[in-house]
Design a protein around this motif. Structure first.
Motif, PDB file in Angstrom:
ATOM      1  N   GLU A   1      34.763  47.272  43.621  1.00  0.00           N
ATOM      2  CA  GLU A   1      33.437  47.752  43.234  1.00  0.00           C
ATOM      3  C   GLU A   1      33.477  49.252  43.001  1.00  0.00           C
ATOM      4  O   GLU A   1      32.859  49.777  42.111  1.00  0.00           O
TER       5      GLU A   1
ATOM      6  N   GLN B   1      34.662  50.335  39.776  1.00  0.00           N
ATOM      7  CA  GLN B   1      33.970  49.842  38.588  1.00  0.00           C
ATOM      8  C   GLN B   1      33.460  50.931  37.651  1.00  0.00           C
ATOM      9  O   GLN B   1      33.637  50.816  36.445  1.00  0.00           O
TER      10      GLN B   1
ATOM     11  N   ASP C   1      34.186  50.810  33.833  1.00  0.00           N
ATOM     12  CA  ASP C   1      33.219  50.330  32.866  1.00  0.00           C
ATOM     13  C   ASP C   1      32.209  51.353  32.442  1.00  0.00           C
ATOM     14  O   ASP C   1      31.332  51.050  31.661  1.00  0.00           O
TER      15      ASP C   1
ATOM     16  N   LYS D   1      29.977  46.566  32.490  1.00  0.00           N
ATOM     17  CA  LYS D   1      31.202  46.082  33.110  1.00  0.00           C
ATOM     18  C   LYS D   1      31.905  45.069  32.234  1.00  0.00           C
ATOM     19  O   LYS D   1      31.376  44.584  31.239  1.00  0.00           O
ATOM     20  N   ARG D   2      33.030  44.861  32.682  1.00  0.00           N
ATOM     21  CA  ARG D   2      33.774  43.660  32.382  1.00  0.00           C
ATOM     22  C   ARG D   2      34.305  43.507  30.977  1.00  0.00           C
ATOM     23  O   ARG D   2      35.074  42.617  30.720  1.00  0.00           O
ATOM     24  N   ASP D   3      33.811  44.248  30.061  1.00  0.00           N
ATOM     25  CA  ASP D   3      34.479  44.095  28.771  1.00  0.00           C
ATOM     26  C   ASP D   3      35.629  45.075  28.763  1.00  0.00           C
ATOM     27  O   ASP D   3      35.447  46.269  28.847  1.00  0.00           O
ATOM     28  N   CYS D   4      36.756  44.546  28.771  1.00  0.00           N
ATOM     29  CA  CYS D   4      37.907  45.437  28.796  1.00  0.00           C
ATOM     30  C   CYS D   4      38.484  45.497  27.393  1.00  0.00           C
ATOM     31  O   CYS D   4      38.867  44.486  26.837  1.00  0.00           O
TER      32      CYS D   4
ATOM     33  N   SER E   1      36.196  37.742  41.600  1.00  0.00           N
ATOM     34  CA  SER E   1      35.016  37.871  40.758  1.00  0.00           C
ATOM     35  C   SER E   1      35.374  37.504  39.333  1.00  0.00           C
ATOM     36  O   SER E   1      36.547  37.454  38.944  1.00  0.00           O
TER      37      SER E   1
ATOM     38  N   ARG F   1      34.877  39.377  36.933  1.00  0.00           N
ATOM     39  CA  ARG F   1      35.464  40.586  36.354  1.00  0.00           C
ATOM     40  C   ARG F   1      36.976  40.594  36.534  1.00  0.00           C
ATOM     41  O   ARG F   1      37.741  40.817  35.612  1.00  0.00           O
ATOM     42  N   GLN F   2      37.356  40.303  37.777  1.00  0.00           N
ATOM     43  CA  GLN F   2      38.791  40.279  38.053  1.00  0.00           C
ATOM     44  C   GLN F   2      39.487  39.214  37.238  1.00  0.00           C
ATOM     45  O   GLN F   2      40.582  39.401  36.707  1.00  0.00           O
TER      46      GLN F   2
ATOM     47  N   ARG G   1      38.672  38.071  34.409  1.00  0.00           N
ATOM     48  CA  ARG G   1      38.812  38.485  33.018  1.00  0.00           C
ATOM     49  C   ARG G   1      39.924  39.503  32.846  1.00  0.00           C
ATOM     50  O   ARG G   1      40.672  39.475  31.881  1.00  0.00           O
ATOM     51  N   LEU G   2      39.987  40.394  33.812  1.00  0.00           N
ATOM     52  CA  LEU G   2      41.043  41.397  33.747  1.00  0.00           C
ATOM     53  C   LEU G   2      42.406  40.721  33.715  1.00  0.00           C
ATOM     54  O   LEU G   2      43.271  41.023  32.885  1.00  0.00           O
TER      55      LEU G   2
END
Lengths: 416, 931
Positions: B7, B10, B14, B19-22, B72, B74-75, B77-78
């Protein structure tokens, strides 16, 4: 341990695959596991890289001259300087040659009969009956000093016609073909004595002639049309009185090329079973004891002329012959001569003329001023051109200097 | 604890709460965070390590995402993002390769070995008829888990879930084992068909997700948190030009569920995303999509090549269902391709977007300079690329194809009518008079190019422009523009454009490209040039010429092309001349032998006059002669316009040349004639005089035409008269006692050599015969003010002032070699092609260059078979481009089509060889994506 297990695992997999598929080896993954697999691989294809030589890379050292007015005008002057003297020397040499030409085409015999008409009659050429002998009085205005040659000259005689040129058989002349062997087809229609079995469409006069059918030796139109006038030349010495005429001694020995005598004309051992050319009065044996090597008039005639007006060497004057005492030691003296022509060769049919030529020679050959004159003209032309290009060069460099200031498009200079 | 730490990171990741769009700039060497300004990202290419690789740090953090404990979305997706980068490709790890070989510039050899490595892998994949139902072939160490798996079977049975397959016993341990290879080893070991793929894998590797090994059925990947993880490959759906994406179906080692990893062009992926569920408020798919689009646009504007990465999770039932269909499709005999495509299509739907990558496609060294030189040389440069329009325009600027302040005519059209309207409107604005198609081909001069205007159009507009109703207007417009940029073109469109220009404008075209999708274009063009290197050998195999670098095109055209044209023009003129001289020498003799056809020249001499006595000179001119040095030609591209305007071979050159030949034959014959007149000269002696003077004249003429004397020139031009004529004739005359009836040359020349009658014309005739030519040459060289004459004079004066050393002792290329630091081979244009096409390719290449000079197309307008453009049925190689193919990103090559009046050129940038064809060629393992 993990790596080891991986490696052993890989090896096991490879082996399994190799056994099961039998296909090409799997991609090498680890050096230790694939030592064997590498050996099985095909050798790499040969390198196709082009050679790095100067030749292949278009880098050979080169000299790149440019033909400009600057580099050309010396060349013109050089040529002019060389050609004018060459031409002058050539012209002088040509002028030093003395020659005298006597056209006897229309000469008449003692009874006033025109030999031209006489010779034009059918069969006269072959049989010479009745003989037409004409006497020509000729006058040499100058001394012919040095070695004198006697030529006969024919005009309008196309010895270079295609069908004429090839109408010969050199093997016969060399004596390589026995009389029984067929001559070349090119010799036709003067190839075979007209027999009944071979009608000659082109040559009707010979068809009626009951021949033996044997081969003609030497065959062909060239040999058949051999020039057969004969000449005698008498000198009327002013000191010896008008009646005395001294015959000029001459010979036909040496009028042909030595190479022709030695290698191109041989001795025919046996003439039996052959016929002489139809237009010949004498047979080859009668003309010369060692035909054809000794028959130099024939050898000269067989070397066909390049142009329709030509001369052929007929006799070489013998300046030291004992019979003529000292009359002709230094050439032929000027004065009156009598030329006795045994007129046999018909030229009326082709509207030609016949001449008898007496000439000396120089290093440049016979009397021929044309080349000398052209050399001089070309030399002068080059001198003029050289001068012209000097002007052009000056003008151009002037223009170049003036145009440098203008901002016209120019190339980027490169320092080589 | 770990949760907190993530967190905590983050915001860095981001940018606040977003967040989350890498999305990554993958520049081959560096992975940059998305927040990095685009310019920085582009500028940071050369850095060995990425300046800001927060994502990588996140991945490599001790509490980073792990397959075992995904905390998560997010993870997840990473992880998936990196897995797609590392796995979804055909990169092979060839660790035993000598590093120098794979890392070096891809020469032919290393390319071949690379080629074979990738092929071997493909073969293995292919040999496996169906994806394995389960992972029994996995490593022995995973046998604990795999014991429950059934034996592999082709039957599409649903696979029972298999537990986690990790290649480590230390699952419980806190720290995973280190990767068995170092980054440097891996980076060198990656072998890819496409440099783009290698760049992505390398970037993933640097970020911590390392592809360690790829087998036919699995991938070994090292992750910071998990150590070595084996991913079973269920199915590989290779890239092809229609789908414009690649997918790999793997089994998630942690959950043992099938997982589809997809990588493709934006249009090929974004259309296939899972529709967002309005009910799902947690979903941020829309936002990811929006941001990704934004970033992709930024990347394109920066000239980067963009790719979308996406993932799809399947459950066992879906997979089994699909596998059944796929297996059936594979077994079909008819319509197999279509069925497989349907199967792929079905699977590659409902994707979840992960992010985007941007690969910088750097121009090859010297590319901009080359393009500028080509344009200065009067060559029209067209770029036909598969890239996006923004990327292409950016690259166009980078290679100086487009300049600042240029008016860009961007053609977008959805129908032929619309395209035609816009084109005609522009034509009116540019004030171009309308001309029907047949007039275009007939006209003699090309209109001037407007430097201020460039035309940009994409594949869809191009398709309409190729329509018969529009193509004529399109060409009228295009040839006014200083450059034309076609984006998103398919291989068949490229070929169609080349064909259109070639046919309708009557231009000589050259196509240059380096990839498989340039092959049809290369084959269509008059001259095809392939760039060998990272994209494989297909272009090279199809080409007439192969180059190792794009910049060698400059030398190929400006130097070798110019030389070739100049040489061939002069050689052709000379060949006409010498035959005319020879025939006329025979002709004049007919005047004196009653037109009987008798020749004065002996029959052997007749044969040898052309065959030996005068043959070496023109050969040497045609192969070796250089009228201007390479340095001058390279420095002055404008000199190339000479070749385009055919200035070395104009019609009046031909007629003057023939006139000169008649004059020379007159001189030769009549000088000899005057010498033989009223003499006892025999026919063959006369012939010898004529032919000898003729040979000397012809060789002297040849010497006047030579512009650069090398040793071979001296040999050829001295040897021709001395050896091929005199020595030959003497030997023949000595040995030929009774032969060659009727000329029988025995002793004729030997006798001739002793007479003045033979020798006097030998000097006079050549000098007199060549005087006019010498005068004209000297005069024109002195007074002409055009650029070529200037260059010749400059070269001449530079050579004379250069040194006291004789010119022929100095190598003209010394300067070049010095400039290139001694390596001359690197600068060498490969005149031979690689592959199996050596002979043919070189031959066609030469023919191509010949036609550079000739306005071939202009003279054919009277041909009734050539109908006006509107009615002529046109056939394009390959299938007609479909709308789908045009809108999709079929190929990502950027290729040049260069056209010029009477000459043409094309260029190629880079290409993906991921077409379905299995003969795809090679890639250099160790290099960045570059031209």
């Amino acid at each position: 341990p993990i790596i080891q297990s991986m490696a052993s695992n890989k090896r096991a997999q490879h082996e399994m695959q190799a056994h099961s598929s039998g296909g090409p080896p799997p991609p090498p993954q680890y050096p230790d596991a694939d030592a064997g697999a590498d050996n099985e691989e095909k050798p790499p294809p040969p390198l196709r890289k082009p050679s790095d030589s100067k030749f292949h890379q278009q880098k050979l050292p080169a000299w790149q001259p440019l033909l400009t007015a600057r580099s050309v005008f010396p060349l013109f002057f050089l040529v002019g300087a060389a050609f004018v003297p060459i031409g002058a020397v050539l012209f002088t040499a040509s002028q030093s040659v003395k020659e005298a030409e006597f056209n006897y085409t229309n000469c008449r015999d003692a009874s006033g009969i025109s030999c031209l008409e006489q010779a034009n009659k059918p069969d006269y050429y072959r049989w010479l009956r009745p003989p037409c002998v004409c006497n020509m009085s000729i006058h040499l205005p100058d001394n012919l000093t040095g070695q004198v040659f006697a030529y006969y000259a024919l005009t309008n005689f196309y010895q270079n016609h295609r069908r004429y040129v090839k109408s010969r058989d050199d093997s016969q002349l060399l004596g390589w073909k026995p009389g029984s062997e067929e001559p070349l087809q090119d010799c036709s229609p003067y190839r075979q004595d007209p027999g009944s079995e071979e009608p000659l469409q082109d040559c009707s006069p010979y068809r009626q002639d009951p021949g033996s059918g044997s081969w003609i030796l030497p065959c062909g139109a060239i040999a058949n049309s051999l020039f057969n006038d004969t000449f005698q030349l008498f000198y009327h010495s002013p000191t010896a009185g008008a009646d005395l005429a001294v015959e000029v001694p001459w010979t036909s020995r040496g009028i042909s090329w030595a190479s022709d005598r030695e290698r191109k004309f041989g001795r025919v051992k046996n003439f039996t079973g052959t016929s002489k050319p139809p237009n010949w009065r004498l047979s080859p044996e009668q003309r010369s004891a060692d035909s054809f090597q000794g028959d130099e008039e024939l050898i000269v005639w067989m070397r066909t002329a390049a142009l329709p007006s030509f001369r052929k060497l007929h006799r070489i004057v013998l300046h030291n012959a004992s019979s003529a005492a000292d009359w002709f030691k230094d050439g032929l003296p000027s004065g009156n001569y009598t030329l006795l022509v045994n007129y046999a060769y018909p030229v009326n049919a082709f509207s030609g003329t016949k001449s008898f030529v007496l000439t000396t020679s120089s290093w440049s050959g016979g009397r021929n001023p044309a080349l000398g004159i052209i050399y001089m003209v070309v030399g002068c032309l080059h001198i003029v051109l050289g001068a012209l290009f000097v002007v052009i060069h000056i003008q151009a460099s002037k223009n170049l200097r003036s145009s440098n200031n203008e901002d016209q498009q120019t190339i980027r200079p490169v320092f080589l | 604890d770990s949760q907190a730490s993530i967190e905590c990171r983050q915001p860095i990741l981001d940018g606040g709460n977003q967040k989350r769009d890498c999305d990554f700039d993958v520049t081959g060497a560096a992975v940059c965070g998305r927040d990095l300004p685009v310019s920085t990202a582009a500028a940071a290419n050369n850095a060995d390590r990425s300046p800001t690789s927060e994502l990588a740090d996140a991945l490599a953090a001790p509490d980073g995402p792990s397959l075992r404990r995904v905390t998560s979305l997010r993870q997840r997706r990473l992880l998936d993002f990196f897995l797609v980068m590392a796995v979804c490709n055909s990169v092979v790890v060839s660790i035993d390769q000598p590093a120098s070989e794979s890392a070096a510039d891809s020469t032919a050899t290393s390319a071949t070995s690379v080629d074979s490595a990738v092929k071997r892998w493909k073969r293995q994949v292919w040999r496996r008829k169906a994806p394995p139902a389960a992972s029994s072939e996995l490593s022995a160490s995973a046998a604990v888990a795999a014991s429950a798996a059934p034996t592999p079977s082709l039957t599409p049975s649903p696979t029972p879930p298999t537990p986690l397959v990790l290649e480590t016993d230390q699952l419980s341990a806190g720290t995973p084992e280190p990767c068995r290879y170092t980054d440097a080893e891996l980076t060198k070991a990656y072998v890819a068909e496409s440099p783009d793929e290698a760049a992505l894998v390398r970037a993933a590797c640097r970020s911590g997700c390392k592809l360690v090994q790829r087998d036919a059925d699995s991938c070994l990947v090292w992750l910071p948190a998990d150590g070595h993880v084996r991913l079973p490959l269920l199915c590989v759906m290779p890239f092809d030009a229609d789908r414009k994406r690649m997918s790999v179906l793997v089994r998630d080692p942690a959950t043992n569920r099938p997982m589809l990893l997809t990588k493709g062009a934006d249009c090929a992926v974004l259309d296939r995303l899972r529709p967002s569920d309005p009910a799902d408020t947690d979903s941020d798919a829309d936002r990811v999509l929006l941001l990704t689009r934004l970033h992709m646009e930024q990347y394109s504007v920066a000239g980067l090549r963009t790719l979308c990465l996406a993932v799809r999770y399947l459950d066992e039932a879906e997979y089994a269902d699909w596998l059944a269909e796929y297996t059936l499709a594979q077994r079909r005999i008819q319509g197999r391709e279509a069925a497989m495509a349907r199967a792929f299509d079905r699977l590659e739907a409902g994707l979840e977007l992960l992010g985007a990558t941007g690969v910088e496609d750097r121009l090859q060294e010297g590319a901009a300079d080359t393009v500028a030189a080509l344009r200065e040389a009067g060559i029209s440069v067209w770029v036909l690329t598969g890239d996006k329009q923004e990327t292409a325009v950016q690259v166009g600027h980078a290679c100086r194809l487009l300049t600042e302040g240029q008016q860009l005519l961007t053609l977008v059209a959805d129908s032929p009518a619309e395209a035609g309207d816009r084109v005609r409107r522009w034509l009116r604005e540019l004030d171009v008079a309308y001309r029907p198609a047949y007039q275009i081909r007939q006209r003699r001069a090309r209109p001037a190019v407007r430097d201020g205007v460039a035309l940009v159009l994409d594949g869809r507009a191009l398709r309409h422009c190729l329509d018969e109703l529009v193509s004529c207007d399109f060409l009228l417009l295009a040839e006014q523009c200083s450059s034309v940029l076609c984006c998103r073109t398919t291989p068949s469109q490229k070929a169609a454009v080349v064909g259109l220009v070639k046919e309708s404008l009557g231009m000589q075209t050259l196509a240059i490209g380096d990839g498989a999708n340039d092959v049809s274009m290369i084959q269509t063009a008059d001259i095809g040039v392939g760039i060998s290197g990272q994209e494989g050998m297909q272009a090279v195999m199809a080409a007439d010429f192969s180059l190792a670098r794009f910049r060698f095109l400059k030398k190929l055209l400006l130097v070798h092309g110019h030389w070739c044209y100049d040489r061939l023009a002069r050689m052709s003129l000379y060949l006409f001349y010498k035959n005319c001289v020879y025939i006329m020498m025979l002709f004049w003799y007919q005047l004196f032998n009653g037109f009987s056809g008798q020749v004065n020249i002996g029959q052997v001499y007749q044969i040898c006059f052309n065959l030996t006595m005068t043959s070496l000179g023109p050969l040497v001119i045609g192969i070796l002669d250089r009228h201007l040095s390479a340095e001058i030609l390279m420095a002055n591209p404008v000199l190339y316009t000479d070749a385009q305007n055919c200035r070395s071979y104009l019609p009046w050159h031909f007629w003057l040349n023939i006139l000169d030949a008649v004059w020379q034959s007159l001189v030769v014959f009549f000088v000899a004639y005057l010498g033989a007149m009223d003499t006892d000269c025999g026919i063959w002696s006369f012939g010898d005089t004529v032919v000898s003077a003729g040979v000397i004249t012809a060789v002297a003429h040849n010497a006047l035409e030579v512009r650069g004397w090398t040793g071979l020139h001296w040999f050829a031009l001295l040897g021709s008269p001395l050896i091929a004529w005199f020595a030959f004739a003497i030997v023949l005359n000595l040995v030929c006692t009774n032969c060659l009836h009727p000329d029988n040359p025995y002793y004729v020349i030997v006798h001739g050599l002793t007479t003045a009658r033979f020798w006097l014309p030998q000097l006079l005739a050549p000098v007199l015969a060549l005087t006019p030519r010498l005068c004209v040459r000297a005069y024109r060289n002195t007074t002409r003010s055009n650029l070529t004459a200037q260059a010749l004079r400059h070269q001449s004066s530079a050579a004379s002032t250069r040194s006291t050393k004789p010119a022929w002792l100095l190598s003209p290329s010394a300067a070049t070699r010095r400039r290139n630091g001694g390596g001359s081979s690197g600068d060498a244009v490969e005149l031979a092609t690689a592959g199996n096409f050596d002979g043919a390719a070189v031959a066609t290449g030469a023919a191509g260059i010949i036609s550079v000079g000739g306005e071939v197309g202009l003279s054919t307008s009277s041909d009734p078979h050539r109908l006006p453009l509107q009615t002529r049925p046109r056939t394009f190689p390959g299938p007609p481009p479909t709308a789908a193919a045009l809108t999709a990103l079929s190929s990502r090559s950027l290729s040049f089509l260069v056209r010029g009046n009477g000459s043409g050129v094309g260029g190629g940038r880079r290409v993906r060889t991921r077409s379905a064809s299995s003969a795809a060629a090679t890639a250099a393992a160790g290099r960045r994506a570059s031209w």
